[in-house]
Write a protein that holds these residues in place. Structure first.
Motif, PDB file in Angstrom:
ATOM      1  N   SER A 136      -4.718  -7.030  -7.302  1.00 37.30           N
ATOM      2  CA  SER A 136      -3.957  -7.973  -6.476  1.00 37.30           C
ATOM      3  C   SER A 136      -2.657  -8.377  -7.173  1.00 37.30           C
ATOM      4  O   SER A 136      -1.614  -8.532  -6.519  1.00 37.30           O
ATOM      5  N   ALA A 137      -2.718  -8.543  -8.500  1.00 41.40           N
ATOM      6  CA  ALA A 137      -1.511  -8.878  -9.258  1.00 41.40           C
ATOM      7  C   ALA A 137      -0.499  -7.733  -9.198  1.00 41.40           C
ATOM      8  O   ALA A 137       0.706  -7.954  -9.029  1.00 41.40           O
ATOM      9  N   ILE A 138      -0.981  -6.491  -9.332  1.00 39.32           N
ATOM     10  CA  ILE A 138      -0.089  -5.331  -9.237  1.00 39.32           C
ATOM     11  C   ILE A 138       0.517  -5.250  -7.840  1.00 39.32           C
ATOM     12  O   ILE A 138       1.719  -4.999  -7.674  1.00 39.32           O
ATOM     13  N   ALA A 139      -0.314  -5.464  -6.826  1.00 42.23           N
ATOM     14  CA  ALA A 139       0.174  -5.423  -5.445  1.00 42.23           C
ATOM     15  C   ALA A 139       1.256  -6.481  -5.233  1.00 42.23           C
ATOM     16  O   ALA A 139       2.325  -6.201  -4.669  1.00 42.23           O
ATOM     17  N   TRP A 140       0.985  -7.714  -5.686  1.00 42.14           N
ATOM     18  CA  TRP A 140       1.984  -8.785  -5.553  1.00 42.14           C
ATOM     19  C   TRP A 140       3.281  -8.406  -6.257  1.00 42.14           C
ATOM     20  O   TRP A 140       4.374  -8.565  -5.689  1.00 42.14           O
ATOM     21  N   SER A 141       3.182  -7.891  -7.471  1.00 38.77           N
ATOM     22  CA  SER A 141       4.384  -7.631  -8.266  1.00 38.77           C
ATOM     23  C   SER A 141       5.283  -6.588  -7.621  1.00 38.77           C
ATOM     24  O   SER A 141       6.515  -6.705  -7.638  1.00 38.77           O
ATOM     25  N   ARG A 142       4.690  -5.579  -7.016  1.00 39.01           N
ATOM     26  CA  ARG A 142       5.500  -4.502  -6.447  1.00 39.01           C
ATOM     27  C   ARG A 142       6.143  -4.915  -5.114  1.00 39.01           C
ATOM     28  O   ARG A 142       7.212  -4.425  -4.767  1.00 39.01           O
TER      29      ARG A 142
END
Length: 201
Positions: A136-142
């Motif tokens: 979820s953090a990776i998804a948010w960051s991108r």
């Protein structure tokens, strides 16, 4: 759906007024945190309690199969349903260099969500939950950095489910045979470090 995609993107996407520290954190998460996937795969295969190594390697192989299936499905979906990235149509703000290729579904999202779901289904639920949080953090960051739409990440999650399902079905057919063959190749290639006790047999 496109209107929802655009609205969610604008809620999440950074602006020129966003804090530099948050942009830096998002860049680190977007580019580097995905390395947890190969690192965990290697660690689980090479090390661990002797009585758990066999089950860990079955998890690694089954997860690897799920990743191959998921990324193959992702590529096919991308060819059938091409979708430009936000910056390719001049939408929002971009803070991460990226080729203007098709965005749906996200390869990063597909990889980390497949990995997380595999651990949730076949390892321990808590480990899958932690990896889902990382995903979820990776998804948010991108999305925050402007290289993906929110629905690209949802697509990656759904493809991850399909990849795990395909892997589970395939495992019933040839999983144990593939595990035995992989063990033979591993012992042949890593005979010296196995003999010295650096890694598990």
């Amino acid at each position: 759906m496109e209107a929802i995609n655009h609205t969610l993107f604008l809620w999440i996407n950074a602006t020129p007024d966003s804090p530099a520290w948050l942009l830096g954190l998002a860049t680190f998460i977007a580019k580097d945190v995905i390395a947890i996937v190969p690192l965990l795969i290697v660690a689980l295969w090479l090390w661990g309690p002797r009585d758990q190594v066999q089950s860990q390697r079955a998890l690694v192989l089954k997860t690897g199969m799920a990743l191959i299936y998921a990324l193959s499905i992702s590529w096919c979906v991308g060819q059938l349903l091409p979708h430009p990235r936000p910056f390719a149509i001049g939408f929002g703000h971009q803070f991460l260099s990226h080729a203007a290729d098709d965005s749906y579904p996200s390869d990063h999202g597909t990889t980390i969500f497949t990995f997380a779901l595999a651990f949730m289904f076949w390892h321990r639920r808590w480990s899958g939950v932690i990896l889902l949080a990382v995903g979820s953090a990776i998804a948010w960051s991108r999305v925050y950095l402007g290289v993906h739409w929110p629905l690209d990440m949802l697509g990656g999650f759904l493809v991850g489910i399909l990849g795990c399902l395909a892997s589970h079905l395939a495992w019933q057919l040839y999983g144990q045979r593939m595990l035995a063959l992989t063990h033979q190749i591993y012992r042949a290639l890593f005979a010296m470090p196995i003999k010295k006790g650096w890694i598990r047999d």
